[in-house]
Design a protein around this motif. Structure first.
Motif: not given
Length: 283
Positions: A92-95, A161-162, A180-183
């Motif tokens: 679900a998240a970037s590095e 983010d998570v 975040r909204p995309t979290g």
């Protein structure tokens, strides 16, 4: 001699806000964190920041519980749980993600996520100073802060983010605010079969409410919708010491008698580990 600012905590300063006045930009000053208004919070020698003030709703895990948890988790018995939580986070998240672990305990699960995200930073919140001493050293990119998860978090809006919640209390409104909204919110909780053999032999152990799952969805539904759920279930072989640590690391330790624990035949040598791990997206 003032405590130096741990590198991981320095990495997380931009996430924090003053819990007293909600001002952003806490800055280090002579072994403490200070807000622009002047409120000051100590950095403990083990490396965590003590932002929690006033009367605590709970003192958190005591020293014996934390030591038992650390011993038990070091056996790897719960490694599959850590792996699935870390996998959901990595998907679900970037590095470069920011991961907030609410009720982080010793930092075991947060460290697992950070191992999967090489550029990520982590921040653990817990009310137990004994657990935070370990959480502050659980990973070189994990900071730790003393905080009561039932209060508004000392975090700015939309910084995570998570949000990770493993066997921990939940504060859905705050989860939504800091994500975040995309979290993604990742919640790991036991099923009714979790440690059933142990609970069957130790009736004084805290039981799992059969309505717990419905209650979870009811409180999260105004803020989140489930994106994916994974079930983790497997038999785990225990030594007698493992079983004792497993009981001692939970609140059940306060209810189980020493006589029961001393009975050689009373503790099972195998238990069922059974949890659900769900990744939720904000509404």
């Amino acid at each position: 001699m003032p405590v130096s600012l741990p590198p991981a905590l320095e990495l997380s300063l931009d996430l924090l806000c003053c819990p007293t006045c909600r001002t952003r930009h806490l800055h280090p000053e002579r072994g403490a964190l200070r807000c622009p208004v002047g409120h000051t919070f100590d950095i403990a020698r083990p490396g965590y920041a003590g932002l929690l003030t006033g009367t605590r709703a709970t003192s958190g895990d005591d020293a014996a519980m934390v030591q038992a948890r650390d011993r038990f988790l070091s056996t790897g018995t719960y490694a599959p749980i850590r792996k699935v939580g870390a996998g959901l986070a990595a998907d679900a998240a970037s590095e470069q993600a920011t991961v907030v672990d609410v009720g982080c305990g010793t930092g075991y699960y947060l460290a697992g996520v950070l191992d999967q995200l090489p550029g990520a930073r982590g921040l653990g919140l817990d009310t137990s100073v004994r657990a935070l001493r370990l959480a502050a050293r659980a990973h070189d990119r994990a900071a730790a802060v003393a905080w009561d998860v039932f209060r508004p978090f000392p975090l700015a809006d939309g910084v995570a983010d998570v949000v990770l919640d493993v066997f921990a209390p939940r504060n859905p409104a705050e989860f939504r605010r800091v994500l975040r909204p995309t979290g993604r919110l990742i919640v790991v909780r036991p099923t009714a079969r979790h440690l059933a053999e142990l609970r069957g032999r130790l009736p004084a152990m805290v039981t799992i409410d059969p309505a717990k799952e419905k209650r979870l969805h009811r409180v999260l539904d105004p803020f989140f919708e489930a994106a994916i759920t994974e079930q983790v279930e497997y038999p785990a072989t225990l030594t007698r010491l493992d079983a004792l640590n497993l009981v001692a690391m939970t609140p059940s330790a306060r209810h189980v008698s020493r006589t029961d624990l001393n009975d050689e035949g009373f503790l099972p040598d195998q238990v069922t580990v059974s949890v659900l791990a769900t990744a939720y997206q904000p509404r």
